[in-house]
Structures are given as structure tokens and as C-alpha cells.
Design a protein around this motif. Structure first.
Motif, PDB file in Angstrom:
ATOM      1  N   PRO A  95       0.848  -1.194   0.000  1.00  0.00           N
ATOM      2  CA  PRO A  95       0.000   0.000   0.000  1.00  0.00           C
ATOM      3  C   PRO A  95       0.889   1.251   0.000  1.00  0.00           C
ATOM      4  N   LEU A  96       0.410   2.302  -0.623  1.00  0.00           N
ATOM      5  CA  LEU A  96       1.236   3.492  -0.822  1.00  0.00           C
ATOM      6  C   LEU A  96       1.858   3.990   0.473  1.00  0.00           C
ATOM      7  N   ALA A  97       1.081   4.005   1.545  1.00  0.00           N
ATOM      8  CA  ALA A  97       1.586   4.518   2.818  1.00  0.00           C
ATOM      9  C   ALA A  97       2.700   3.654   3.397  1.00  0.00           C
ATOM     10  N   LYS A  98       2.819   2.408   2.918  1.00  0.00           N
ATOM     11  CA  LYS A  98       3.833   1.504   3.451  1.00  0.00           C
ATOM     12  C   LYS A  98       4.990   1.267   2.478  1.00  0.00           C
ATOM     13  N   SER A  99       4.962   1.918   1.335  1.00  0.00           N
ATOM     14  CA  SER A  99       6.022   1.727   0.340  1.00  0.00           C
ATOM     15  C   SER A  99       7.377   2.134   0.902  1.00  0.00           C
ATOM     16  N   GLU A 100       8.407   1.420   0.491  1.00  0.00           N
ATOM     17  CA  GLU A 100       9.754   1.712   0.955  1.00  0.00           C
ATOM     18  C   GLU A 100      10.317   2.941   0.240  1.00  0.00           C
ATOM     19  N   THR A 101      11.339   3.506   0.848  1.00  0.00           N
ATOM     20  CA  THR A 101      11.986   4.703   0.319  1.00  0.00           C
ATOM     21  C   THR A 101      13.414   4.373  -0.098  1.00  0.00           C
ATOM     22  N   ALA A 102      13.858   4.989  -1.165  1.00  0.00           N
ATOM     23  CA  ALA A 102      15.249   4.863  -1.619  1.00  0.00           C
ATOM     24  C   ALA A 102      15.735   6.247  -2.013  1.00  0.00           C
ATOM     25  N   PHE A 103      16.999   6.361  -2.374  1.00  0.00           N
ATOM     26  CA  PHE A 103      17.524   7.662  -2.777  1.00  0.00           C
ATOM     27  C   PHE A 103      18.659   7.483  -3.782  1.00  0.00           C
ATOM     28  N   PHE A 104      18.926   8.559  -4.485  1.00  0.00           N
ATOM     29  CA  PHE A 104      20.166   8.637  -5.246  1.00  0.00           C
ATOM     30  C   PHE A 104      20.662  10.071  -5.162  1.00  0.00           C
ATOM     31  N   PHE A 105      21.932  10.288  -5.472  1.00  0.00           N
ATOM     32  CA  PHE A 105      22.424  11.657  -5.517  1.00  0.00           C
ATOM     33  C   PHE A 105      23.455  11.804  -6.622  1.00  0.00           C
ATOM     34  N   GLU A 106      23.619  13.043  -7.053  1.00  0.00           N
ATOM     35  CA  GLU A 106      24.668  13.394  -7.989  1.00  0.00           C
ATOM     36  C   GLU A 106      25.376  14.630  -7.465  1.00  0.00           C
ATOM     37  N   VAL A 107      26.604  14.819  -7.875  1.00  0.00           N
ATOM     38  CA  VAL A 107      27.426  15.906  -7.353  1.00  0.00           C
ATOM     39  C   VAL A 107      27.780  16.871  -8.481  1.00  0.00           C
ATOM     40  N   ASP A 108      27.475  18.143  -8.259  1.00  0.00           N
ATOM     41  CA  ASP A 108      27.883  19.198  -9.188  1.00  0.00           C
ATOM     42  C   ASP A 108      29.045  19.943  -8.554  1.00  0.00           C
ATOM     43  N   GLU A 109      30.239  19.780  -9.135  1.00  0.00           N
ATOM     44  CA  GLU A 109      31.389  20.522  -8.623  1.00  0.00           C
ATOM     45  C   GLU A 109      31.248  21.989  -9.008  1.00  0.00           C
ATOM     46  N   THR A 110      31.504  22.869  -8.047  1.00  0.00           N
ATOM     47  CA  THR A 110      31.340  24.299  -8.258  1.00  0.00           C
ATOM     48  C   THR A 110      32.531  25.039  -7.661  1.00  0.00           C
ATOM     49  N   GLU A 111      32.478  26.357  -7.802  1.00  0.00           N
ATOM     50  CA  GLU A 111      33.387  27.186  -7.033  1.00  0.00           C
ATOM     51  C   GLU A 111      32.848  27.252  -5.607  1.00  0.00           C
ATOM     52  N   ASP A 112      33.482  28.029  -4.759  1.00  0.00           N
ATOM     53  CA  ASP A 112      33.078  28.147  -3.356  1.00  0.00           C
ATOM     54  C   ASP A 112      31.595  28.476  -3.263  1.00  0.00           C
ATOM     55  N   VAL A 113      30.821  27.595  -2.653  1.00  0.00           N
ATOM     56  CA  VAL A 113      29.371  27.759  -2.571  1.00  0.00           C
ATOM     57  C   VAL A 113      28.982  28.970  -1.725  1.00  0.00           C
ATOM     58  N   LEU A 114      29.919  29.476  -0.926  1.00  0.00           N
ATOM     59  CA  LEU A 114      29.647  30.636  -0.085  1.00  0.00           C
ATOM     60  C   LEU A 114      30.109  31.936  -0.718  1.00  0.00           C
ATOM     61  N   ARG A 115      30.345  31.933  -2.008  1.00  0.00           N
ATOM     62  CA  ARG A 115      30.730  33.159  -2.711  1.00  0.00           C
ATOM     63  C   ARG A 115      29.816  33.370  -3.908  1.00  0.00           C
ATOM     64  N   ILE A 116      29.691  34.620  -4.327  1.00  0.00           N
ATOM     65  CA  ILE A 116      28.892  34.925  -5.512  1.00  0.00           C
ATOM     66  C   ILE A 116      29.588  34.335  -6.739  1.00  0.00           C
ATOM     67  N   GLN A 117      28.859  33.540  -7.493  1.00  0.00           N
ATOM     68  CA  GLN A 117      29.448  32.807  -8.601  1.00  0.00           C
ATOM     69  C   GLN A 117      29.179  33.444  -9.960  1.00  0.00           C
ATOM     70  N   GLY A 118      28.642  34.653  -9.965  1.00  0.00           N
ATOM     71  CA  GLY A 118      28.388  35.343 -11.227  1.00  0.00           C
ATOM     72  C   GLY A 118      27.086  36.115 -11.165  1.00  0.00           C
ATOM     73  N   ASN A 119      26.715  36.688 -12.305  1.00  0.00           N
ATOM     74  CA  ASN A 119      25.494  37.483 -12.407  1.00  0.00           C
ATOM     75  C   ASN A 119      24.440  36.733 -13.210  1.00  0.00           C
ATOM     76  N   VAL A 120      23.175  37.008 -12.916  1.00  0.00           N
ATOM     77  CA  VAL A 120      22.072  36.424 -13.678  1.00  0.00           C
ATOM     78  C   VAL A 120      21.110  37.526 -14.096  1.00  0.00           C
ATOM     79  N   GLU A 121      20.478  37.316 -15.242  1.00  0.00           N
ATOM     80  CA  GLU A 121      19.478  38.253 -15.746  1.00  0.00           C
ATOM     81  C   GLU A 121      18.106  37.613 -15.634  1.00  0.00           C
ATOM     82  N   LEU A 122      17.148  38.361 -15.088  1.00  0.00           N
ATOM     83  CA  LEU A 122      15.806  37.843 -14.817  1.00  0.00           C
ATOM     84  C   LEU A 122      14.746  38.687 -15.521  1.00  0.00           C
TER      85      LEU A 122
END
Length: 268
Positions: A95-122
Motif C-alpha cells: 500500500p502506498l503509505a507503506k512503500s519503501e523509500t530509496a535515494f540517489f544523488f549526484e554531485v555538481d562541482e562548483t566554485e566556493d558555494v559561499l561566494r557569488i558565482q556570477g550574475n544572472v538576468e531575470l
């Protein structure tokens, strides 16, 4: 640049994430060869899974994920990056409420995540809006995001401003927007459809504690984006970017740049 992808058990092709978008995304952050904000990201993962009513295995502890990232990511030499982890409900006979959970992940290498990495136009998109409910604040399947990404690409934009049904600013496709005017940083309320963001919460907490500016969670009309002196986009998925242009108005990034630099230098 290496591409790291990790799948728990065997990823089923016909899983519920693929079929129904039955999953949640949460980011973990790597800086200088270490996982930072691990507790904040972990508790956000747990909260997101509970909101989607995913079963949380007892093995999903903070230590479990820290050890996993150490063995599968850091040991492979990744110094700076964002781990995009998706937890999903398995397609099984339970049953949906009892279905098991799984996960996956991927890694995006970046510059320092705590610094501004560029400008964006919106720009503003009016054809669609995003909801402001329990699931609007977490990263789940969003056809609005897909539509908006195609719209942005077709109009040579990096991102767009998304409104809620009340015509108030909710967020962008990828993250939250911070509007600086005088000494006040305005942030859309989560009740308006803004994302919960461990990265942004860490930044605004630092700004508040060090009295670098006043933080105001507010209902923000679209026109106020044109009144701001500077705008910052903080995305758990993409990192930190300054907004350089919305329509015909350009924005500076001097004060936000100084704040972000101070944040990065004093981060523990």
C-alpha cells in the motif's frame, strides 16, 4: 571535471519519481573538502520527507549521510560542490503509505558555494504562478519550473521571477530572491511560496547576528523588484548569484558582494 552519481540499491526504471514525481530534492554542500551545514541540510531532508509522507528508514541518520558522502564523494577528491540528493518512494506491491523509500544523488562541482558565482538576468513571468501551501516550500516535482525554464531559455534569460496566485513574489525557478534597499533586505515569506533554504537561512542569520542589515520577511509585489538597489539569488541547487538586470533596469552588486564575502570569511 568528474561526474559522481550514486544510487542506493538498484534504481528501478519504473520508480514513482519517474512515473509521478513522487520524490523530494535536498542539497548538501561541500566546501574546502568538507561537508558544511550538514545538520541543517539533514533536518531539511527529514522535514521534506515527512511533508511528502515518505517512510523514513531508521538507517537515515545524520551520521549515515556524513559517512556516505565521505566515502563516495570527499574520498574522490571533490573540494567544492553541491550534492543533489533525491529521496523517492519505490514502486512496489505494498500500500502506498507503506512503500519503501530509496535515494540517489549526484554531485555538481562548483566554485566556493559561499561566494557569488556570477550574475544572472531575470524577468517576470505572468503566464503561470506557483502555489503557496505546505509543499510549495520544498523541492518537489514542479511543472511550473519546467515551463519557466523553457520560457527563460527562449527569452535569453537565466531565471525568472515567479508570482503566487495573489500576484506577490514567491521565488525564482531555482531559488529565493533577496531585495536590498537602504539598510533593509526584504525576503518573500514562506507563506507566499518561497523555498525553505538552509543556504539562505544561514546567510540571513549571519547578516542579522552581525547587524550588517535589517532582515524583513514580507509580502512583495512585483513592482518592488524595480525599486531595489541590489538583488541576490540564493539557490540550494545553483549557489549564490547577484541579479544584474530585470527588464530595462540594471542593478549593482557592491553591498551584497561585501556581505557575502564577509559571510564566507567568517563561516564556521
Amino acid at each position: 571535471m568528474q561526474k559522481i552519481v550514486y544510487t542506493q540499491d538498484n534504481l528501478q526504471l519504473l520508480n514513482r519519481s519517474f512515473l509521478f514525481g513522487d520524490s523530494v530534492w535536498v542539497s548538501f554542500f561541500i566546501r574546502n573538502g568538507q561537508i558544511i551545514m550538514a545538520e541543517e541540510s539533514y533536518f531539511f531532508l527529514m522535514a521534506s520527507m515527512r511533508k511528502m509522507r515518505l517512510n523514513i528508514p531508521l538507517t537515515y541518520t545524520l551520521e549515515f549521510f556524513q559517512d556516505l558522502f565521505q566515502n563516495e564523494v570527499l574520498s574522490k577528491g571533490v573540494q567544492n560542490g553541491i550534492v543533489q540528493l533525491m529521496a523517492y518512494r519505490k514502486q512496489d506491491d505494498k500500500p502506498l503509505a507503506k512503500s519503501e523509500t530509496a535515494f540517489f544523488f549526484e554531485v555538481d562541482e562548483t566554485e566556493d558555494v559561499l561566494r557569488i558565482q556570477g550574475n544572472v538576468e531575470l524577468d517576470l513571468i505572468k503566464e503561470i504562478n506557483v502555489n503557496a501551501n505546505l509543499l510549495s516550500n520544498i523541492r518537489v516535482h514542479s511543472p511550473e519550473n519546467i515551463y519557466a525554464q523553457i520560457y527563460a531559455k527562449e527569452n535569453d534569460l537565466d531565471d525568472v521571477i515567479l508570482l503566487n496566485p495573489n500576484k506577490k513574489i514567491a521565488r525564482s525557478i531555482f531559488g529565493n530572491l533577496l531585495f536590498l534597499q537602504d539598510n533593509v533586505i526584504k525576503i518573500p515569506k514562506q507563506t507566499e511560496g518561497a523555498y525553505i533554504s538552509p543556504l539562505m537561512e544561514n546567510f540571513v542569520t549571519f547578516i542579522h547576528k552581525n547587524k550588517l542589515a535589517e532582515i524583513e520577511e514580507a509580502e512583495i509585489i512585483a513592482f518592488e523588484s524595480q525599486k531595489a538597489e541590489e538583488i541576490l539569488r540564493i539557490s540550494d541547487e545553483k549557489g549564490v548569484h547577484s541579479v544584474s538586470k530585470i527588464r530595462n533596469k540594471t542593478f549593482e552588486n557592491t553591498r551584497f558582494s561585501e556581505m557575502v564575502q564577509t559571510w564566507a570569511e567568517n563561516f564556521i
